[in-house]
Motif scaffolding. Structure first.
Motif, short mmCIF file in Angstrom:
data_model
loop_
_atom_site.label_atom_id
_atom_site.label_comp_id
_atom_site.label_asym_id
_atom_site.label_seq_id
_atom_site.Cartn_x
_atom_site.Cartn_y
_atom_site.Cartn_z
N GLY A 25 -0.97 -1.41 -28.79
CA GLY A 25 -0.12 -0.23 -28.92
C GLY A 25 -0.92 0.98 -29.35
O GLY A 25 -0.72 2.09 -28.85
N ARG A 26 -1.86 0.77 -30.25
CA ARG A 26 -2.71 1.87 -30.72
C ARG A 26 -3.59 2.38 -29.58
O ARG A 26 -3.75 3.58 -29.38
CB ARG A 26 -3.57 1.40 -31.89
N ARG A 28 -2.96 2.09 -26.35
CA ARG A 28 -2.08 2.75 -25.38
C ARG A 28 -1.77 4.18 -25.82
O ARG A 28 -1.84 5.10 -25.02
CB ARG A 28 -0.78 1.95 -25.20
N THR A 29 -1.45 4.34 -27.09
CA THR A 29 -1.16 5.68 -27.61
C THR A 29 -2.35 6.60 -27.45
O THR A 29 -2.22 7.74 -27.02
CB THR A 29 -0.76 5.60 -29.10
N TYR A 30 -3.55 6.10 -27.76
CA TYR A 30 -4.76 6.91 -27.65
C TYR A 30 -4.96 7.41 -26.23
O TYR A 30 -5.22 8.59 -26.00
CB TYR A 30 -5.97 6.09 -28.11
N GLU A 32 -2.68 7.68 -23.89
CA GLU A 32 -1.59 8.60 -23.53
C GLU A 32 -1.88 10.01 -24.02
O GLU A 32 -1.47 10.99 -23.41
CB GLU A 32 -0.26 8.10 -24.09
N LEU A 33 -2.61 10.12 -25.13
CA LEU A 33 -2.95 11.43 -25.67
C LEU A 33 -3.84 12.22 -24.72
O LEU A 33 -3.85 13.45 -24.74
CB LEU A 33 -3.63 11.31 -27.04
N HIS A 48 0.61 13.19 -36.93
CA HIS A 48 0.02 11.85 -37.04
C HIS A 48 -1.46 11.93 -37.40
O HIS A 48 -2.29 11.22 -36.82
CB HIS A 48 0.17 11.09 -35.71
#
Length: 84
Positions: A25-26, A28-30, A32-33, A48
């Protein structure tokens, strides 16, 4: 996500599965940024600031993404947010 992890026979422990899920998840978030416009990225960092390190946020600004404009003062603006 858990279905994919359940298919991996070597991952039996629920704690390990959860750790892998959180790590993915971390990641994926990175990634997506990378698709956020610069101003939206700054807003995310403001909300964040502890999710990633200053170095990780800085790397996001250095990666060339077609169609994403990064202003010359981007590093300074990011450092200002993270120093608060």
């Amino acid at each position: 996500m858990f279905q994919a992890l359940a298919a991996v026979p070597s991952i039996d422990n629920l704690t390990v599965k959860l750790a892998v899920h959180l790590r993915l998840g971390r990641v994926r978030t990175y990634y997506e940024l990378l698709n956020l416009p610069f101003e939206a990225l700054l807003a995310f960092i403001t909300d964040h600031d502890n999710l990633f390190t200053a170095e990780e946020y800085g790397i996001l600004l250095k990666i060339h993404v077609p169609g994403r404009d990064i202003p010359a003062d981007a590093q300074d603006r990011m450092r200002e947010i993270l120093s608060r």
